[in-house]
Motif scaffolding. Structure first.
Motif, PDB file in Angstrom:
ATOM      1  N   VAL A   1      48.130  37.163 -25.073  1.00 46.82           N
ATOM      2  CA  VAL A   1      48.975  37.653 -26.163  1.00 46.82           C
ATOM      3  C   VAL A   1      49.136  36.598 -27.250  1.00 46.82           C
ATOM      4  O   VAL A   1      49.113  36.906 -28.451  1.00 46.82           O
ATOM      5  CB  VAL A   1      50.356  38.083 -25.621  1.00 46.82           C
ATOM      6  CG1 VAL A   1      51.263  38.523 -26.771  1.00 46.82           C
ATOM      7  CG2 VAL A   1      50.201  39.197 -24.610  1.00 46.82           C
ATOM      8  N   VAL A   2      49.298  35.337 -26.843  1.00 45.59           N
ATOM      9  CA  VAL A   2      49.465  34.260 -27.829  1.00 45.59           C
ATOM     10  C   VAL A   2      48.243  34.144 -28.716  1.00 45.59           C
ATOM     11  O   VAL A   2      48.338  33.952 -29.938  1.00 45.59           O
ATOM     12  CB  VAL A   2      49.740  32.922 -27.105  1.00 45.59           C
ATOM     13  CG1 VAL A   2      49.805  31.776 -28.105  1.00 45.59           C
ATOM     14  CG2 VAL A   2      51.031  33.005 -26.317  1.00 45.59           C
ATOM     15  N   VAL A   3      47.056  34.276 -28.123  1.00 49.46           N
ATOM     16  CA  VAL A   3      45.816  34.194 -28.892  1.00 49.46           C
ATOM     17  C   VAL A   3      45.663  35.414 -29.798  1.00 49.46           C
ATOM     18  O   VAL A   3      45.179  35.306 -30.933  1.00 49.46           O
ATOM     19  CB  VAL A   3      44.610  34.055 -27.942  1.00 49.46           C
ATOM     20  CG1 VAL A   3      43.300  34.071 -28.721  1.00 49.46           C
ATOM     21  CG2 VAL A   3      44.720  32.766 -27.133  1.00 49.46           C
ATOM     22  N   ILE A   4      46.084  36.579 -29.308  1.00 47.70           N
ATOM     23  CA  ILE A   4      46.026  37.788 -30.129  1.00 47.70           C
ATOM     24  C   ILE A   4      46.905  37.629 -31.371  1.00 47.70           C
ATOM     25  O   ILE A   4      46.508  37.987 -32.495  1.00 47.70           O
ATOM     26  CB  ILE A   4      46.468  39.019 -29.318  1.00 47.70           C
ATOM     27  CG1 ILE A   4      45.417  39.353 -28.250  1.00 47.70           C
ATOM     28  CG2 ILE A   4      46.690  40.204 -30.230  1.00 47.70           C
ATOM     29  CD1 ILE A   4      44.077  39.765 -28.821  1.00 47.70           C
ATOM     30  N   ILE A   5      48.101  37.061 -31.179  1.00 42.66           N
ATOM     31  CA  ILE A   5      48.969  36.809 -32.336  1.00 42.66           C
ATOM     32  C   ILE A   5      48.303  35.832 -33.296  1.00 42.66           C
ATOM     33  O   ILE A   5      48.382  35.987 -34.525  1.00 42.66           O
ATOM     34  CB  ILE A   5      50.339  36.281 -31.862  1.00 42.66           C
ATOM     35  CG1 ILE A   5      51.063  37.350 -31.033  1.00 42.66           C
ATOM     36  CG2 ILE A   5      51.196  35.864 -33.057  1.00 42.66           C
ATOM     37  CD1 ILE A   5      52.360  36.873 -30.427  1.00 42.66           C
ATOM     38  N   ALA A   6      47.639  34.819 -32.731  1.00 41.28           N
ATOM     39  CA  ALA A   6      46.924  33.858 -33.578  1.00 41.28           C
ATOM     40  C   ALA A   6      45.817  34.546 -34.374  1.00 41.28           C
ATOM     41  O   ALA A   6      45.586  34.216 -35.540  1.00 41.28           O
ATOM     42  CB  ALA A   6      46.340  32.742 -32.717  1.00 41.28           C
TER      43      ALA A   6
ATOM     44  N   TYR B   1      38.737  31.664 -25.987  1.00 34.63           N
ATOM     45  CA  TYR B   1      39.939  31.981 -25.228  1.00 34.63           C
ATOM     46  C   TYR B   1      39.854  33.396 -24.643  1.00 34.63           C
ATOM     47  O   TYR B   1      39.113  34.236 -25.154  1.00 34.63           O
ATOM     48  CB  TYR B   1      41.174  31.875 -26.123  1.00 34.63           C
ATOM     49  CG  TYR B   1      41.487  30.470 -26.555  1.00 34.63           C
ATOM     50  CD1 TYR B   1      42.170  29.605 -25.719  1.00 34.63           C
ATOM     51  CD2 TYR B   1      41.091  30.000 -27.807  1.00 34.63           C
ATOM     52  CE1 TYR B   1      42.463  28.306 -26.114  1.00 34.63           C
ATOM     53  CE2 TYR B   1      41.379  28.708 -28.210  1.00 34.63           C
ATOM     54  CZ  TYR B   1      42.059  27.860 -27.356  1.00 34.63           C
ATOM     55  OH  TYR B   1      42.335  26.583 -27.740  1.00 34.63           O
ATOM     56  N   PRO B   2      40.587  33.669 -23.560  1.00 37.74           N
ATOM     57  CA  PRO B   2      40.585  35.018 -22.984  1.00 37.74           C
ATOM     58  C   PRO B   2      41.042  36.057 -23.998  1.00 37.74           C
ATOM     59  O   PRO B   2      41.956  35.825 -24.792  1.00 37.74           O
ATOM     60  CB  PRO B   2      41.581  34.904 -21.816  1.00 37.74           C
ATOM     61  CG  PRO B   2      41.631  33.448 -21.489  1.00 37.74           C
ATOM     62  CD  PRO B   2      41.403  32.724 -22.769  1.00 37.74           C
TER      63      PRO B   2
END
Length: 430
Positions: free
Chosen positions: A293-298, A288-289
């Motif tokens: 932000v959603v992936v960073i939270i993940a 993922y990029p």
């Protein structure tokens, strides 16, 4: 095999069931089992689906594995009730003899030590990605000292991981296990949502493998599944800590836990593979990029998830060292679970694994070789315990024969998985 007969083991050699604290609720046991299984293997399942050749072969391999996974937990609960031993290695030693018990202890320490190192590396990688997101304009050579992984991971280990690892009993981990399980579920939810909404930067037409390239590629998925579902090392300790230790109740707890884990793993693997196809990374978050932000939270929550499972692994490894401490002391030894013994062992474990995680640059190949050891705890040792228990328990000849055959099948399957994964990992080194 140095099995012992029922007559050679007197009641005095058994640990009294009342001696082990039994305060863990059924729900707490489910969450601890789930959190033991929902570790770093969650990131690898989409790649495992790709290796298997698509959804159908991966589902088939997962279902076949699930039968042996549930069976292993049931056997361990049964063996613990027969032997009245509170630890995995104690059960193996009592049923299969001291030689197999020593082999179990050696495999236990090596496996849990390397898992702990791998967990710290995963946590460090997520911290590094988080720092890159928070300081996007800073060059690697110009980054502040306080974002260096050697500092952040050491600080996290001292302030968070070490305090969580000091409790005397595994039942305490039910509180952190709930948090860790929810964090792992968030990762699965993110992967599912990303598939349907196709955020900017993702490839919209992934290429899929319609069939496995070879039977070898299908078999190569088994080690990933073993690594993902390895909660068996904690099974005996969890069973002995439960208030309700009826085998039928343990069967329900074990089955529900693994079915829930199977659902989470399957959704993660399927949607991750459907999103990226043949281009999926071995670490799904790396596909993922980096600025999402959603992936960073993940990433952050997955690091939290790993932080909550590390104390469970340390507790199991510490139990082996405590047993060795108790046996090696000539005179009356201090309580091995007391603060004077428990704290030095805990600090030493955290310090050793942290040092290895910081100094070893690439653990991928090493983990590939060591990862096959998990098949011992899921297949081989439970199978041996079942075979040896048949010499103790008064059962009908037909049932006894069927259980012995299942034990032999479990040992053979575990031996095949261990050999196949070890050979494949060695070939990758060259």
């Amino acid at each position: 095999m140095e099995g012992q007969t029922a007559e050679s083991r007197g009641p005095a050699e058994k640990a009294s069931p009342a001696a082990a604290p039994s305060s863990l609720s059924s729900l707490g046991a489910v969450f601890i089992l789930m959190k033991s299984a929902l570790g770093a293997g969650l990131l690898n399942f989409p790649w495992a689906f790709h290796q298997a050749g698509g959804l159908a072969p991966a589902f088939l391999v997962e279902l076949v594995s699930l039968v042996f996974l549930v069976s292993g937990l049931l056997i361990l609960g049964y063996a613990a009730s027969v032997s009245s031993q509170p630890t995995y290695q104690g059960v193996v030693r009592w049923l299969c003899g001291p030689s197999v018990g020593k082999l179990c202890e050696a495999c236990f320490i090596i496996n849990l030590l390397m898992i702990s190192v791998a967990f710290l590396r995963v946590i460090g990688d997520q911290l590094e990605k988080l720092c890159d997101f928070l300081l996007p304009s800073a060059l690697p050579a110009l980054q502040p000292w306080y974002v260096d992984q050697r500092f952040t991971l050491t600080l996290l280990s001292i302030l968070v991981i070490l305090p969580l690892s000091t409790p005397r009993e595994i039942g305490f981990q039910k509180y952190t296990s709930i948090l860790g399980t929810l964090a792992a579920c968030y990762l699965t939810l993110v992967i599912m949502v990303q598939y349907y909404f196709w955020p900017q930067g993702l490839v919209r037409e992934p290429r899929f493998l319609q069939s496995p390239s070879s039977w070898t590629s299908v078999f190569s998925v088994f080690p990933t599944i073993c690594f993902g579902f390895q909660c068996h090392e904690a099974a005996v300790s969890i069973y002995c800590s439960m208030r309700n230790q009826r085998l039928s109740h343990w069967a329900l707890v074990s089955t529900l836990s693994l079915l829930a884990c199977c659902l989470i793993y399957t959704l993660t693997g399927a949607y991750g593979f459907l999103t990226f196809g043949a281009g999926v990374s071995a670490d799904i978050l790396m596909s993922y990029p980096g600025n999402d932000v959603v992936v960073i939270i993940a990433r952050v929550l997955f690091a939290v998830s790993i932080v909550t499972v590390y104390p469970i692994v340390l507790f199991l490894g510490r139990s082996v060292l405590q047993d060795f401490w108790k046996r090696s002391c000539c005179r009356a030894p201090p309580d091995p679970s007391g603060l004077g013994v428990r704290m030095p062992l805990t600090i030493s474990w955290v310090a050793a694994t942290l040092t290895m995680a910081l100094l070893l640059p690439d653990l991928g190949e090493v983990i590939g070789i060591i990862g096959g050891i998990s098949s011992f705890f899921i297949f081989i040792f439970p199978g041996l315990c079942l075979i040896c228990a048949m010499d103790i328990e008064p059962l009908g000849p037909r049932l006894k024969c069927c259980l012995e055959l299942w034990g032999v099948a479990s040992v053979l399957v575990g031996t095949f998985i261990f050999g196949q994964s070890t050979v494949a990992a060695v070939l990758e080194l060259f």
